[in-house]
Write a protein that holds these residues in place. Structure first.
Motif, PDB file in Angstrom:
ATOM      1  N   VAL A   1       0.820  -1.216   0.000  1.00 34.75           N
ATOM      2  CA  VAL A   1       0.000   0.000   0.000  1.00 34.75           C
ATOM      3  C   VAL A   1       0.853   1.265   0.000  1.00 34.75           C
ATOM      4  CG1 VAL A   1      -1.778   1.290   1.225  1.00 34.75           C
ATOM      5  CG2 VAL A   1      -1.949  -1.206   1.052  1.00 34.75           C
ATOM      6  N   PRO A   2       1.777   1.476   0.950  1.00 32.02           N
ATOM      7  CA  PRO A   2       2.575   2.712   0.889  1.00 32.02           C
ATOM      8  C   PRO A   2       3.453   2.790  -0.355  1.00 32.02           C
ATOM      9  CG  PRO A   2       3.433   1.220   2.572  1.00 32.02           C
ATOM     10  CD  PRO A   2       2.124   0.667   2.136  1.00 32.02           C
ATOM     11  N   ILE A   3       3.972   1.641  -0.810  1.00 32.60           N
ATOM     12  CA  ILE A   3       4.800   1.651  -2.024  1.00 32.60           C
ATOM     13  C   ILE A   3       3.959   2.054  -3.226  1.00 32.60           C
ATOM     14  CG2 ILE A   3       6.240   0.249  -3.535  1.00 32.60           C
ATOM     15  CD1 ILE A   3       6.878  -1.519  -1.131  1.00 32.60           C
ATOM     16  N   GLY A   4       2.778   1.481  -3.354  1.00 31.57           N
ATOM     17  CA  GLY A   4       1.902   1.808  -4.474  1.00 31.57           C
ATOM     18  C   GLY A   4       1.488   3.263  -4.479  1.00 31.57           C
ATOM     19  N   LEU A   5       1.173   3.797  -3.308  1.00 27.27           N
ATOM     20  CA  LEU A   5       0.775   5.210  -3.229  1.00 27.27           C
ATOM     21  C   LEU A   5       1.937   6.125  -3.601  1.00 27.27           C
ATOM     22  CD1 LEU A   5      -1.412   5.209   0.018  1.00 27.27           C
ATOM     23  CD2 LEU A   5      -2.187   5.302  -2.364  1.00 27.27           C
ATOM     24  N   LEU A   6       3.155   5.772  -3.190  1.00 27.66           N
ATOM     25  CA  LEU A   6       4.323   6.581  -3.546  1.00 27.66           C
ATOM     26  C   LEU A   6       4.566   6.555  -5.054  1.00 27.66           C
ATOM     27  CD1 LEU A   6       6.742   8.266  -2.626  1.00 27.66           C
ATOM     28  CD2 LEU A   6       8.029   6.136  -2.333  1.00 27.66           C
ATOM     29  N   ILE A   7       4.453   5.383  -5.664  1.00 26.22           N
ATOM     30  CA  ILE A   7       4.622   5.285  -7.114  1.00 26.22           C
ATOM     31  C   ILE A   7       3.562   6.119  -7.828  1.00 26.22           C
ATOM     32  CG2 ILE A   7       4.507   3.707  -9.083  1.00 26.22           C
ATOM     33  CD1 ILE A   7       5.626   1.524  -7.274  1.00 26.22           C
ATOM     34  N   ALA A   8       2.313   6.042  -7.350  1.00 23.68           N
ATOM     35  CA  ALA A   8       1.233   6.810  -7.970  1.00 23.68           C
ATOM     36  C   ALA A   8       1.477   8.311  -7.853  1.00 23.68           C
ATOM     37  CB  ALA A   8      -0.103   6.447  -7.309  1.00 23.68           C
ATOM     38  N   PHE A   9       2.078   8.749  -6.754  1.00 25.82           N
ATOM     39  CA  PHE A   9       2.379  10.171  -6.561  1.00 25.82           C
ATOM     40  C   PHE A   9       3.503  10.639  -7.487  1.00 25.82           C
ATOM     41  CE2 PHE A   9       5.046  13.358  -4.394  1.00 25.82           C
ATOM     42  CZ  PHE A   9       4.139  14.418  -4.330  1.00 25.82           C
TER      43      PHE A   9
ATOM     44  N   THR B   1       4.588   9.204 -10.361  1.00 25.02           N
ATOM     45  CA  THR B   1       4.413   8.946 -11.794  1.00 25.02           C
ATOM     46  C   THR B   1       4.127  10.198 -12.599  1.00 25.02           C
ATOM     47  OG1 THR B   1       3.746   6.646 -11.445  1.00 25.02           O
ATOM     48  CG2 THR B   1       3.034   7.689 -13.495  1.00 25.02           C
ATOM     49  N   PRO B   2       3.150  11.040 -12.225  1.00 23.36           N
ATOM     50  CA  PRO B   2       2.893  12.247 -13.034  1.00 23.36           C
ATOM     51  C   PRO B   2       4.056  13.233 -13.014  1.00 23.36           C
ATOM     52  CG  PRO B   2       1.033  11.751 -11.576  1.00 23.36           C
ATOM     53  CD  PRO B   2       2.184  10.906 -11.118  1.00 23.36           C
ATOM     54  N   LEU B   3       4.928  13.155 -12.010  1.00 26.30           N
ATOM     55  CA  LEU B   3       6.026  14.112 -11.894  1.00 26.30           C
ATOM     56  C   LEU B   3       7.204  13.765 -12.789  1.00 26.30           C
ATOM     57  CD1 LEU B   3       6.083  14.622  -8.001  1.00 26.30           C
ATOM     58  CD2 LEU B   3       4.912  16.012  -9.733  1.00 26.30           C
ATOM     59  N   TYR B   4       7.442  12.471 -13.018  1.00 29.29           N
ATOM     60  CA  TYR B   4       8.675  12.065 -13.685  1.00 29.29           C
ATOM     61  C   TYR B   4       8.478  11.268 -14.966  1.00 29.29           C
ATOM     62  CZ  TYR B   4      10.992  13.625  -9.443  1.00 29.29           C
ATOM     63  OH  TYR B   4      11.450  14.390  -8.395  1.00 29.29           O
ATOM     64  N   ILE B   5       7.262  10.863 -15.263  1.00 33.69           N
ATOM     65  CA  ILE B   5       7.022  10.092 -16.475  1.00 33.69           C
ATOM     66  C   ILE B   5       6.077  10.865 -17.385  1.00 33.69           C
ATOM     67  CG2 ILE B   5       6.034   7.960 -17.417  1.00 33.69           C
ATOM     68  CD1 ILE B   5       6.950   6.510 -14.971  1.00 33.69           C
ATOM     69  N   SER B   6       6.507  11.081 -18.621  1.00 31.86           N
ATOM     70  CA  SER B   6       5.687  11.813 -19.588  1.00 31.86           C
ATOM     71  C   SER B   6       4.667  10.876 -20.213  1.00 31.86           C
ATOM     72  CB  SER B   6       6.579  12.414 -20.678  1.00 31.86           C
ATOM     73  OG  SER B   6       7.536  13.290 -20.108  1.00 31.86           O
ATOM     74  N   GLU B   7       3.541  11.443 -20.587  1.00 29.44           N
ATOM     75  CA  GLU B   7       2.511  10.651 -21.253  1.00 29.44           C
ATOM     76  C   GLU B   7       2.966  10.313 -22.668  1.00 29.44           C
ATOM     77  OE1 GLU B   7       0.399   8.328 -21.514  1.00 29.44           O
ATOM     78  OE2 GLU B   7      -1.143   9.342 -20.330  1.00 29.44           O
ATOM     79  N   SER B   8       2.734   9.085 -23.075  1.00 31.67           N
ATOM     80  CA  SER B   8       3.103   8.668 -24.423  1.00 31.67           C
ATOM     81  C   SER B   8       2.041   9.115 -25.420  1.00 31.67           C
ATOM     82  CB  SER B   8       3.246   7.143 -24.474  1.00 31.67           C
ATOM     83  OG  SER B   8       1.991   6.522 -24.228  1.00 31.67           O
ATOM     84  N   GLU B   9       2.428   9.082 -26.656  1.00 31.00           N
ATOM     85  CA  GLU B   9       1.475   9.417 -27.712  1.00 31.00           C
ATOM     86  C   GLU B   9       0.390   8.351 -27.785  1.00 31.00           C
ATOM     87  OE1 GLU B   9       1.416   9.937 -32.598  1.00 31.00           O
ATOM     88  OE2 GLU B   9       3.301   9.620 -31.504  1.00 31.00           O
ATOM     89  N   ARG B  10      -0.851   8.798 -27.900  1.00 28.75           N
ATOM     90  CA  ARG B  10      -1.969   7.877 -27.998  1.00 28.75           C
ATOM     91  C   ARG B  10      -2.158   7.487 -29.456  1.00 28.75           C
ATOM     92  NH1 ARG B  10      -6.937  10.281 -24.530  1.00 28.75           N
ATOM     93  NH2 ARG B  10      -7.840   8.326 -25.287  1.00 28.75           N
ATOM     94  N   HIS B  11      -2.140   6.190 -29.715  1.00 30.24           N
ATOM     95  CA  HIS B  11      -2.277   5.693 -31.071  1.00 30.24           C
ATOM     96  C   HIS B  11      -3.725   5.320 -31.332  1.00 30.24           C
ATOM     97  CE1 HIS B  11       2.076   5.574 -31.490  1.00 30.24           C
ATOM     98  NE2 HIS B  11       2.128   5.020 -30.289  1.00 30.24           N
ATOM     99  N   PRO B  12      -4.283   5.796 -32.428  1.00 35.99           N
ATOM    100  CA  PRO B  12      -5.693   5.468 -32.700  1.00 35.99           C
ATOM    101  C   PRO B  12      -5.882   3.972 -32.872  1.00 35.99           C
ATOM    102  CG  PRO B  12      -4.627   6.420 -34.647  1.00 35.99           C
ATOM    103  CD  PRO B  12      -3.666   6.575 -33.511  1.00 35.99           C
TER     104      PRO B  12
END
Length: 495
Positions: A163-171, A173-184
């Motif tokens: 639980v604490p590990i998952g919450l930390l990863i979720a926090f 993720t938006p800070l350090y990983i960019s969203e990939s291009e969405r492929h139709p």
């Protein structure tokens, strides 16, 4: 930081495949579970994880990998919390299945994120090396963590720790990983349902056979359903405009061979962990923590070999590492077929484990790189999902087959030991044996050990499939070597 987040996710998902093993007896006592129910604590997770990996990889391609990655992490974290609070067997099994769904969404997406986050060449190779080492060592680390949490706290903490590990990863993720291009594209629902149902039926058929025999009606029916669904899956994928797994990926013989090698090695690996845990705890008398510590050398061997293959892969290509790695794995398993009730950890377990671990380490980086090499960006999720599915389904099928072999060998050995046991048994012991079919030690140790040794013969055959595939299917192509060496040259001295 991006690599740390991705690797932490993979470690958490891989850990959960093994961390509960040592805690199973405590779960059984606390929740009053039958032996059949207890086996599904493992199977519910593996079936959901292996069966939905293909859909998880495709979802990242279509919806955006960071978004899908985050969804999988949150779902996995929620399921872990529910599993820790489970008060009834069905609640625990449902939580385990939900964990498998979350892992199936997050795991293939995390591998695909590496291909879009890191530049092709040495940088990406190093990232894959870290990812592969985490994936390979996570199983052994999970056994150690499971022993510590179970012995020092409570079995519920094998779930709460996520639980604490998952919450930390979720926090993060938006800070350090960019969203990939969405492929139709569209979701191949028919392909997802038939592939998931087919693999689940196949795995269930082997699990059922291990418990009720090959002539059982449900066993035969499960295999029949699996054949029909998997055949339908191939037919659907060949005609679908936007398939969940483009069949053209199998046109590359190296990639196809990679999936087969992974299937065979994973089948042997799951069985090796399962049976050695039984041996060191039930025969050698190791505590949960001692048995976890006993697996640390295999983690070191895997990480060491993964680093070697990562550095030398551009020079020699994938084939030598697959051949040598598969051969070492098979030799280690063959060594374990000589295990005896009076074998010690040093004389009967450590050497085979080191050989096995080094062989697996040579393969993990190689298989990971080969599986996604030359794949179009919009299909990276599908390619990585299929590699992960090969590992999970191979492990599930392999463990079920080995358990079936173990059960048959154990029953035969029980018949051999019964006359000697009955000659020495008291009235109460004899009555208990007639009722349960189980004998106390030292006869019980002999039955268990001979069953394990026989099961490892089947594991050697599985590693043999990987070795033959590496020898006959994989090719070292000059273009591949030139591309790898070119990437290393462009990176300069830092490479």
């Amino acid at each position: 930081m991006a690599l740390a987040v991705i690797a932490a996710c993979q470690l958490m998902v891989v850990l959960d495949a093994t961390i509960v093993n040592i805690a199973l007896p405590h779960m059984q006592t606390d929740l009053d579970m039958s032996t059949t129910d207890l086996s599904w604590v493992i199977s519910a997770y593996t079936l959901a994880f292996g069966g939905l990996l293909l859909l998880g990889g495709r979802a990242g391609d279509i919806l955006g990998r960071r978004r899908v990655f985050l969804t999988g992490i949150l779902l996995f974290t929620l399921a872990s919390l529910l599993g820790g609070f489970a008060q009834e067997p069905w609640q625990l099994l449902a939580a385990r299945a939900l964990q498998g769904v979350g892992g199936a969404i997050a795991s293939p997406t995390s591998l695909a994120l590496i291909t879009t986050t890191f530049a092709e060449g040495p940088e990406r190779n190093r990232a894959f090396g870290v990812f592969a080492a985490v994936s390979a060592g996570g199983g052994a680390i999970g056994l150690l963590a499971g022993g510590m949490l179970t012995e020092w706290l409570d079995w519920r903490w094998v779930f709460f720790v996520n639980v604490p590990i998952g919450l930390l990863i979720a926090f993060l993720t938006p800070l350090y990983i960019s969203e990939s291009e969405r492929h139709p594209g569209r979701f191949d629902i028919a392909g997802a349902l038939t592939s998931t149902g087919g693999m689940a039926s196949l795995v269930y058929g082997f699990i059922r056979a291990s418990q009720d025999g090959w002539r059982d009606g449900l066993t035969i029916g499960s295999f029949g359903v699996a054949v029909v669904l998997l055949a339908a899956f191939v037919l659907i994928e060949s005609r679908a405009p936007d398939p969940i797994i483009p069949l053209r990926m199998f046109a590359d013989r190296n990639r196809t061979g990679t999936y087969v090698v992974m299937l065979g090695l994973a089948a042997a690996m799951f069985g090796m962990f399962f049976f050695i845990v039984q041996f060191v705890q039930n025969v050698l008398g190791f505590s949960p923590i001692q048995s976890g510590v006993g697996f640390l050398p295999i983690t070191v061997a895997i990480i060491t070999a993964a680093g070697i293959s990562q550095r030398l892969l551009p020079r020699f290509g994938p084939k030598p590492f697959m051949v040598i790695g598969s051969a070492l794995t098979g030799i280690g398993l063959a060594w374990l077929t000589f295990i005896e009730p009076d074998s010690s950890y040093l004389s009967g377990v450590l050497g085979p484990m080191l050989l096995f671990g080094f062989g697996m380490g040579l393969n993990f980086v190689t298989l990971t790189l080969t599986a996604v090499s030359g794949v179009a960006p919009q299909e990276a999720g599908a390619a990585s999902g299929l590699l992960n599915a090969s590992q999970q389904v191979g492990g599930s099928l392999g463990l079920s087959i080995l358990v079936t072999v173990f059960g048959t060998a154990s029953r035969n050995e029980t018949g051999k030991q019964a006359p000697d046991f009955m000659a020495h048994a008291g009235q109460a012991q004899a009555a208990l044996f007639r009722q349960t079919g189980r004998m106390p030690d030292p006869w019980g140790d002999v039955v268990l050990t001979r069953g394990i040794a026989t099961a490892f013969i089947a594991a050697v055959a599985m590693a043999g499939v990987a070795l033959v595939t590496a020898l006959l299917v994989i090719r070292v192509r000059r273009s591949d070597l030139e591309a790898l060496n070119g990437a290393a040259a462009e990176a300069g001295p830092a490479a």
